[in-house]
Enzyme design. Structure first.
Site, mmCIF file in Angstrom:
data_model
loop_
_atom_site.group_PDB
_atom_site.id
_atom_site.type_symbol
_atom_site.label_atom_id
_atom_site.label_comp_id
_atom_site.label_asym_id
_atom_site.label_seq_id
_atom_site.Cartn_x
_atom_site.Cartn_y
_atom_site.Cartn_z
ATOM 1 C CG LEU A 82 -2.002 1.101 1.233
ATOM 2 C CD1 LEU A 82 -3.044 0.883 0.145
ATOM 3 C CD2 LEU A 82 -2.672 1.182 2.609
ATOM 4 N N GLY A 83 1.583 1.446 -1.119
ATOM 5 C CA GLY A 83 2.450 2.612 -1.271
ATOM 6 C C GLY A 83 1.786 3.620 -2.192
ATOM 7 N NE ARG A 84 6.252 6.029 -5.071
ATOM 8 C CZ ARG A 84 7.481 5.845 -4.626
ATOM 9 N NH1 ARG A 84 8.077 6.764 -3.891
ATOM 10 N NH2 ARG A 84 8.171 4.761 -4.951
ATOM 11 C CB ILE A 85 1.218 2.162 -7.502
ATOM 12 C CG1 ILE A 85 2.315 2.942 -8.231
ATOM 13 C CG2 ILE A 85 0.238 1.570 -8.512
ATOM 14 C CD1 ILE A 85 3.243 2.084 -9.090
ATOM 15 N NE ARG A 141 9.837 -4.953 -11.317
ATOM 16 C CZ ARG A 141 9.232 -3.904 -11.894
ATOM 17 N NH1 ARG A 141 7.989 -3.973 -12.275
ATOM 18 N NH2 ARG A 141 9.895 -2.784 -12.109
ATOM 19 C CD GLU A 171 7.792 -9.093 -16.909
ATOM 20 O OE1 GLU A 171 8.314 -8.077 -17.409
ATOM 21 O OE2 GLU A 171 6.985 -9.046 -15.970
ATOM 22 C CG HIS A 217 5.956 -5.363 -17.471
ATOM 23 N ND1 HIS A 217 7.042 -5.843 -16.792
ATOM 24 C CD2 HIS A 217 5.692 -4.157 -16.886
ATOM 25 C CE1 HIS A 217 7.417 -4.979 -15.860
ATOM 26 N NE2 HIS A 217 6.605 -3.939 -15.903
HETATM 27 P P1 NAP Z 1 6.187 2.450 -3.027
HETATM 28 O O1 NAP Z 1 5.451 3.727 -2.925
HETATM 29 O O2 NAP Z 1 7.567 2.375 -2.497
HETATM 30 O O3 NAP Z 1 5.291 1.325 -2.325
HETATM 31 C C1 NAP Z 1 5.767 0.045 -2.095
HETATM 32 C C2 NAP Z 1 4.903 -0.610 -1.033
HETATM 33 O O4 NAP Z 1 5.336 -1.963 -0.891
HETATM 34 C C3 NAP Z 1 4.962 0.046 0.319
HETATM 35 O O5 NAP Z 1 3.670 0.170 0.830
HETATM 36 C C4 NAP Z 1 5.777 -0.920 1.179
HETATM 37 O O6 NAP Z 1 5.235 -0.930 2.502
HETATM 38 C C5 NAP Z 1 5.532 -2.268 0.491
HETATM 39 N N1 NAP Z 1 6.687 -3.132 0.622
HETATM 40 C C6 NAP Z 1 7.974 -2.868 0.277
HETATM 41 N N2 NAP Z 1 8.760 -3.902 0.572
HETATM 42 C C7 NAP Z 1 7.965 -4.850 1.122
HETATM 43 C C8 NAP Z 1 8.205 -6.144 1.640
HETATM 44 N N3 NAP Z 1 9.442 -6.672 1.673
HETATM 45 N N4 NAP Z 1 7.155 -6.842 2.128
HETATM 46 C C9 NAP Z 1 5.917 -6.314 2.119
HETATM 47 N N5 NAP Z 1 5.626 -5.077 1.633
HETATM 48 C C10 NAP Z 1 6.643 -4.362 1.144
HETATM 49 O O7 NAP Z 1 6.281 1.970 -4.538
HETATM 50 P P2 NAP Z 1 5.272 2.248 -5.755
HETATM 51 O O8 NAP Z 1 5.690 3.495 -6.446
HETATM 52 O O9 NAP Z 1 3.878 2.144 -5.267
HETATM 53 O O10 NAP Z 1 5.648 1.014 -6.723
HETATM 54 C C11 NAP Z 1 5.535 -0.294 -6.248
HETATM 55 C C12 NAP Z 1 6.081 -1.315 -7.229
HETATM 56 O O11 NAP Z 1 5.159 -1.522 -8.274
HETATM 57 C C13 NAP Z 1 7.375 -0.973 -7.953
HETATM 58 O O12 NAP Z 1 8.505 -1.205 -7.136
HETATM 59 C C14 NAP Z 1 7.332 -1.873 -9.157
HETATM 60 O O13 NAP Z 1 7.956 -3.120 -8.886
HETATM 61 C C15 NAP Z 1 5.847 -2.109 -9.373
HETATM 62 N N6 NAP Z 1 5.391 -1.467 -10.618
HETATM 63 C C16 NAP Z 1 5.004 -2.241 -11.670
HETATM 64 C C17 NAP Z 1 4.587 -1.629 -12.840
HETATM 65 C C18 NAP Z 1 4.164 -2.438 -14.019
HETATM 66 O O14 NAP Z 1 4.359 -1.988 -15.132
HETATM 67 N N7 NAP Z 1 3.551 -3.592 -13.833
HETATM 68 C C19 NAP Z 1 4.569 -0.255 -12.959
HETATM 69 C C20 NAP Z 1 4.967 0.500 -11.867
HETATM 70 C C21 NAP Z 1 5.373 -0.119 -10.688
HETATM 71 P P3 NAP Z 1 6.162 -1.167 3.781
HETATM 72 O O15 NAP Z 1 7.374 -0.291 3.578
HETATM 73 O O16 NAP Z 1 5.302 -0.786 4.939
HETATM 74 O O17 NAP Z 1 6.477 -2.612 3.767
HETATM 75 C C1 8YV Z 2 7.901 -0.087 -16.831
HETATM 76 C C2 8YV Z 2 7.583 -0.761 -14.372
HETATM 77 O O1 8YV Z 2 7.171 -0.777 -17.794
HETATM 78 O O2 8YV Z 2 7.822 1.358 -13.373
HETATM 79 C C3 8YV Z 2 8.000 0.152 -13.275
HETATM 80 O O3 8YV Z 2 8.492 -0.379 -12.261
HETATM 81 O O4 8YV Z 2 7.628 -1.948 -14.255
HETATM 82 C C4 8YV Z 2 7.044 -0.200 -15.621
HETATM 83 O O5 8YV Z 2 6.456 1.045 -15.439
HETATM 84 C C5 8YV Z 2 9.287 -0.613 -16.870
HETATM 85 O O6 8YV Z 2 10.150 -0.102 -15.922
HETATM 86 C C6 8YV Z 2 9.878 -0.371 -18.258
HETATM 87 O O7 8YV Z 2 10.184 0.967 -18.449
#
Ligand code: NAP
Ligand code: 8YV
Length: 316
Positions: free
Chosen positions: A150-153, A229, A258, A276
């Site tokens: 439960l972070g930014r996204i 991920r 991937e 993705h």
């Molecule tokens: P963020 O604001 O840092 O939020 C991450 C959340 O995950 C925090 O609430 C954190 O809470 C929790 N967390 C971190 N480590 C953990 C652990 N070991 N166990 C349990 N919870 C944990 O990050 P965000 O900007 O929301 O982005 C999150 C992730 O989404 C990215 O790192 C990326 O891998 C993924 N993502 C994927 C895509 C895609 O294209 N599919 C796009 C963007 C992002 P606590 O610190 O309280 O544990």
């Molecule tokens: C991108 C992502 O697709 O932001 C991330 O963590 O997984 C995706 O937004 C990836 O980083 C490729 O640019």
């Protein structure tokens, strides 16, 4: 000179901006072993993206690297301990993609609950006329949604889900000041919810956190949505759980290896698959690219970095 090494993640728009500031080298154009040995010492700046990261042997061949800029918020492809140890800050692209990724999570959520992929195929194929309607799916309304991360996204996903009136639960390493029920045990949260959404970072700390026990706890009437991920989900266990029906369904944007998606997942009728693309709109990718470029330019000019990762805080 080859001061900026582009591993991956560059768009024509980014390239235009970068060309005006840096001498560029493209990893895709070089024979790494020879090039890195002969020219690696010229590289001061590195641009990459989430899936590519910076492989350890490449970083080791760049003795004068000063900064790594990652197009994407997740930077599990970069070894921040090694980078920090060498005094190299890492930047990423937080916030600018929150809404886009949340929209993708919402689309997977709706598609899973309302069986949209099968319904669309049914309409397109002409089988409706011949066979009538498919069995009724379950509603997307008033679900109990457990968020892993439960972070930014994660918070943007919760906001986008609001019109569907869910009860929100969350699991993370720490309890937050939010009006949702906190779990310090993922399996317990999985037992209490009917939709588990993963949007936690990848890497060693979350490797296979969503294991068979967690999937079985979500249960035969539940759905798993993964926009975080692929490494966080045990994919072999997921295939078995979906096949045996101990997990009802899954909506997946990310995978363990991937761009490979196991054939068993591609064949499964109870999954919705995306390649993705959670952040993949023209507008959002442009904003991510601009932020990644802005960080590199700021560094070159000796200005403060805009969005360094937390692990780089001691270097700034
Ligand atoms: P963020 O604001 O840092 O939020 C991450 C959340 O995950 C925090 O609430 C954190 O809470 C929790 N967390 C971190 N480590 C953990 C652990 N070991 N166990 C349990 N919870 C944990 O990050 P965000 O900007 O929301 O982005 C999150 C992730 O989404 C990215 O790192 C990326 O891998 C993924 N993502 C994927 C895509 C895609 O294209 N599919 C796009 C963007 C992002 P606590 O610190 O309280 O544990
Ligand atoms: C991108 C992502 O697709 O932001 C991330 O963590 O997984 C995706 O937004 C990836 O980083 C490729 O640019």
């Amino acid at each position: 000179m080859a001061e900026l090494l582009i591993m991956s993640g560059v768009t024509p728009h980014m390239q235009e901006r970068l060309k005006a500031e840096f001498d560029l080298a493209f990893f895709a154009d070089i024979s790494p072993e020879i090039w890195l040995a002969e020219t690696g010492s010229q590289v001061r700046f590195i641009l990459t993206d989430g899936p590519t990261g910076v492989p350890a042997d490449v970083l080791a061949s760049l003795p004068n690297a000063e900064i790594i800029s990652n197009v994407g918020v997740g930077y599990d492809g970069v070894d921040t301990a090694v980078a920090t140890g060498r005094g190299i800050p890492v930047c990423h692209t937080p916030n600018v993609l929150n809404e886009e990724v949340a929209t993708t999570a919402l689309m997977l959520y709706l598609a899973c609950w309302r069986n949209f992929e099968a319904e669309m195929a049914h309409a397109r194929s002409g089988r409706w006329e011949a066979l009538g309607n498919l069995p009724l799916p379950r509603t997307a309304d008033a679900r109990t949604v457990g968020i892993l991360g439960l972070g930014r996204i994660g918070k943007a996903i919760v906001a986008k889900l609001a019109p569907w009136s869910p009860e929100i639960l969350y699991f993370g390493r720490s309890k937050q000041d939010v009006p949702y029920r906190y779990f310090d045990d993922l399996t317990e949260m999985a037992r209490a919810c009917d939709t588990l959404i993963n949007i936690a970072p990848g890497g060693a700390a979350t490797q296979h956190l969503i294991n068979r026990e967690v999937m079985d706890a979500v249960g035969p009437a539940g759905n798993l949505i993964n926009v975080g991920r692929g490494s966080t989900v045990d994919e072999t266990a997921l295939i078995a759980a979906l096949r045996e029906g101990s997990l009802g369904g899954a909506g997946l944007d990310v995978y363990e290896s991937e761009p490979f998606i196991p054939q068993a997942l591609r064949n499964a009728s109870n999954v919705v698959l995306l390649p993705h693309v959670a952040s993949a709109s023209i507008e959002t990718r442009r904003a991510m690219g601009d932020l990644a470029v802005d960080n590199l330019i700021a560094w070159k000019k000796g200005e403060a970095l805009i969005s360094p990762v937390p692990e780089s805080a001691s270097l700034i």
